[in-house]
Design a protein around this motif. Structure first.
Motif, PDB file in Angstrom:
ATOM      1  N   CYS A  12       5.042  10.019   3.172  1.00 16.38           N
ATOM      2  CA  CYS A  12       5.855   9.185   3.208  1.00 16.38           C
ATOM      3  C   CYS A  12       5.903   7.858   2.253  1.00 16.38           C
ATOM      4  N   MET A  13       4.653   7.265   2.250  1.00 13.87           N
ATOM      5  CA  MET A  13       4.427   6.153   1.359  1.00 13.87           C
ATOM      6  C   MET A  13       4.685   6.528   0.094  1.00 13.87           C
ATOM      7  N   GLN A  14       4.160   7.671  -0.568  1.00 10.16           N
ATOM      8  CA  GLN A  14       4.532   8.323  -1.595  1.00 10.16           C
ATOM      9  C   GLN A  14       6.129   8.411  -1.949  1.00 10.16           C
ATOM     10  N   LEU A  15       6.886   9.144  -1.070  1.00  9.73           N
ATOM     11  CA  LEU A  15       8.246   8.872  -1.155  1.00  9.73           C
ATOM     12  C   LEU A  15       8.872   7.562  -1.110  1.00  9.73           C
ATOM     13  N   LEU A  16       8.432   6.684  -0.569  1.00  9.74           N
ATOM     14  CA  LEU A  16       9.115   5.294  -0.345  1.00  9.74           C
ATOM     15  C   LEU A  16       8.703   4.414  -1.619  1.00  9.74           C
ATOM     16  N   GLY A  17       8.001   5.089  -2.430  1.00 10.08           N
ATOM     17  CA  GLY A  17       7.484   4.183  -3.622  1.00 10.08           C
ATOM     18  C   GLY A  17       6.210   3.299  -3.659  1.00 10.08           C
ATOM     19  N   ALA A  18       5.472   3.801  -2.618  1.00  8.34           N
ATOM     20  CA  ALA A  18       4.157   3.045  -2.820  1.00  8.34           C
ATOM     21  C   ALA A  18       2.975   4.048  -2.818  1.00  8.34           C
ATOM     22  N   ALA A  19       3.055   4.950  -3.802  1.00  8.78           N
ATOM     23  CA  ALA A  19       2.212   5.894  -4.254  1.00  8.78           C
ATOM     24  C   ALA A  19       0.996   5.285  -4.739  1.00  8.78           C
ATOM     25  N   ASN A  20       0.996   4.144  -5.309  1.00  2.99           N
ATOM     26  CA  ASN A  20      -0.022   3.570  -5.909  1.00  2.99           C
ATOM     27  C   ASN A  20      -0.974   2.394  -5.092  1.00  2.99           C
ATOM     28  N   SER A  21      -0.458   2.402  -4.023  1.00  3.70           N
ATOM     29  CA  SER A  21      -0.982   1.443  -2.887  1.00  3.70           C
ATOM     30  C   SER A  21      -2.574   1.955  -2.378  1.00  3.70           C
ATOM     31  N   THR A  22      -3.141   1.021  -2.028  1.00  7.54           N
ATOM     32  CA  THR A  22      -4.593   1.248  -1.674  1.00  7.54           C
ATOM     33  C   THR A  22      -4.373   2.258  -0.376  1.00  7.54           C
ATOM     34  N   GLU A  23      -3.636   2.117   0.569  1.00  2.00           N
ATOM     35  CA  GLU A  23      -3.375   2.965   1.486  1.00  2.00           C
ATOM     36  C   GLU A  23      -3.422   4.475   1.186  1.00  2.00           C
ATOM     37  N   VAL A  24      -2.633   4.702   0.250  1.00  2.18           N
ATOM     38  CA  VAL A  24      -2.436   6.147  -0.139  1.00  2.18           C
ATOM     39  C   VAL A  24      -3.517   6.658  -0.977  1.00  2.18           C
ATOM     40  N   LYS A  25      -4.065   5.780  -2.036  1.00  3.05           N
ATOM     41  CA  LYS A  25      -5.319   6.108  -2.615  1.00  3.05           C
ATOM     42  C   LYS A  25      -6.499   6.549  -1.789  1.00  3.05           C
TER      43      LYS A  25
END
Length: 536
Positions: free
Chosen positions: A383-396
């Motif tokens: 969901c964070m990928q879909l919402l534009g936060a794919a490069n965030s620390t949380e996702v990585k």
């Protein structure tokens, strides 16, 4: 009067007449203006100066009547001449019709071993159970669907070789499906399994257009499954068009027309997700009306932290599982332009990123209603990928955590404990959007397992040409599911990940907006995350 006096008057007559004429003579504008300017040049205590002041007062009004319009016209002309026309560029791709080669058969066909399950005790990380709905909606809800008369198979069709990237469903046509299957790791076996599942769903659809048991949720999932394959109402989809039409009509029929609610919890969010995708692929006004009302429920039900739970009310805590379906619905609404207030929709999406961050565990992972590193980590990642936060620390960090997950159909086969397929529905998509070796290694092991685990019934239904075809379905071992419809939809959607959406790693799917962080700060009064809505 004496003769002498008369002669004197006669001599002065021209002079008197000149004096009378002088009294009634009206000087023209330029003469008066010249006299006024000479008066201003005289000393201030003179009659000429005072006369000039009076003359200026008399000339002010007609001068303004001429000068003000002239100045206004000049300013408008200058402004119009200085403007530049804004040009909007849309990336397009010209598709040349081509013969698509048959997909190669694998060298060694997979064998279908017997199904063996060993009962195990599993600790449930989250409860995604959905209560059965026994109300007969068909008998309680009027048939009227919309004030906008339009047949449900009314679909906006544009016959053109121009493909606009980012539009809902653009990757799901037959030609693009074959191309993306080959590009991202699908094959003929995965497509055959998908077709069997679609035919099984068609056969199991109820007369009112729904699927059991939780009719709203399962109808939403089934509709998403057909839409993922590019099936829409009408002649464009001869085999499944009628099935899709009935499903859409069912969801519109059971929606509360005043509140916009279809039901509560997961079911509403899943059905809303389906309606938004359906509108994006059909442009049907009836569908947009229903999708708009349903999205409004989600936006108004968001809590201050950015999340949702079962009741979809602002007082609810942030439940990552419910948030997952709400986030997907918001993304679909934005892609399809299905909500009337774009600004409110985008703000809601930005706040949703905050909601997931609230359940993030430092070092990687997302929990149920707080920080943890369980199966719902895949929900937060996708969901964070879909919402534009794919490069965030949380996702990585969570992607690194999920690198230890093994592709499997059940926990007994080595899958993540708990509701394996529910978690993997998100995990497969998250890894696809990650791309590279992370996706390749997952997919190489994932698809053979899903093809092998499908239950098959031979020659069970006719296709559009009247030929008998096989049907197929899945039954997993998740503890919280609505078997077998939910099991089948989750598996089929994973086997359509290759072409369902563009991967967010592609430049055509993700566009960075440098101004997003600032707009987010002003909206929610925080400054610790950058959210990119350029791909929405």
């Amino acid at each position: 009067m004496s003769e002498h006096q008369f002669e004197d008057i006669s001599l002065r007559e021209p002079e008197v007449l000149d004096e009378i004429e002088e009294l009634f003579r009206e000087d023209n504008f330029f003469t008066r203006f010249g006299a006024m300017m000479r008066g201003f040049a005289a000393a201030r205590d003179t009659k000429d100066y005072k006369t000039a002041i009076q003359e200026a007062q008399r000339l002010w009004a007609p001068a303004c009547a001429i000068l003000i319009p002239l100045v206004a016209m000049t300013v408008l002309f200058v402004m119009a001449a200085g403007q530049t026309t804004r040009q909007v560029e849309v990336a397009v791709e010209y598709i040349t019709p081509e013969e698509l080669p048959d997909l190669e058969e694998p060298e060694q066909p997979l064998e279908q071993p017997p199904m063996e399950f060993t009962p195990t005790d599993m600790t449930m990380v989250t409860d995604v159970a959905m209560p059965m709905i026994t109300t007969d909606f068909a008998s309680t809800v009027p048939d009227a669907m919309s004030a906008q008369p339009a047949a449900m198979d009314s679909v906006l069709q544009i016959k053109s070789p121009i493909v606009m990237r980012g539009v809902v469903g653009v990757t799901r046509g037959a030609g693009m499906r074959a191309k993306m299957l080959k590009t991202y790791g699908g094959n003929q076996q995965t497509e055959e399994a998908v077709m069997r599942s679609l035919r099984w769903l068609k056969k199991k659809q109820r007369a009112d257009g729904s699927w059991p048991n939780n009719r709203v949720a399962m109808t939403g999932l089934a509709l998403l499954t057909f839409l993922a394959h590019g099936e829409i109402p009408g002649a464009t989809s001869p085999e499944f068009g009628e099935t899709v039409r009935k499903a859409i009509e069912y969801l519109i029929r059971v929606q509360n027309k005043s509140s916009g609610r279809l039901t509560s919890s997961y079911a509403h969010a899943i059905a809303t997700y389906a309606l938004c995708e359906a509108y994006g692929m059909t442009m049907n006004p009836n569908v947009k009306e229903a999708a708009d009302k349903a999205i409004n429920v989600i936006i108004n039900g968001q809590n201050p932290m950015g999340g949702w739970q079962y009741k979809l009310e602002p007082s609810d805590p942030s439940d990552t599982s419910v948030m997952g379906w709400c986030a997907q619905a918001l993304k679909a609404a934005h892609l399809a332009n299905a909500y009337y207030d774009t600004e409110a929709l985008e703000l809601c999406m930005k706040k949703t990123v905050r909601g997931f961050q609230g359940n993030y565990k430092k070092g990687g992972g997302f929990g149920y209603t707080g920080p943890a590193a369980g199966g719902l980590s895949s929900v937060g990642t996708l969901c964070m990928q879909l919402l534009g936060a794919a490069n965030s620390t949380e996702v990585k960090d969570t992607q690194t955590l999920m690198d230890s997950w093994r592709p499997a159909f059940t926990a007994a086969q080595g899958g993540h404990a708990g509701n394996t397929q529910y978690y993997y529905y998100y995990a497969t998509q998250a890894k696809f959007h990650s791309g590279g070796n992370r996706w390749k290694s997952w997919n190489e092991k994932m698809w053979p397992i899903y093809v092998r685990e499908q239950k098959i019934e031979k020659k069970a239904i006719e296709d559009a040409a009247g030929v008998m075809q096989d049907i197929g379905w899945w039954e997993n071992a998740d503890g919280s599911t609505d078997r077998p419809v939910m099991d089948t939809c989750l598996a089929a959607l994973q086997l359509m990940v290759y072409y369902r959406n563009l991967p967010t790693t592609q430049e055509t799917a993700v566009k960075t907006d440098s101004g997003t962080a600032a707009s987010l700060d002003s909206a929610v009064d925080r400054d610790d995350v950058v959210v990119d809505l350029g791909n929405l």
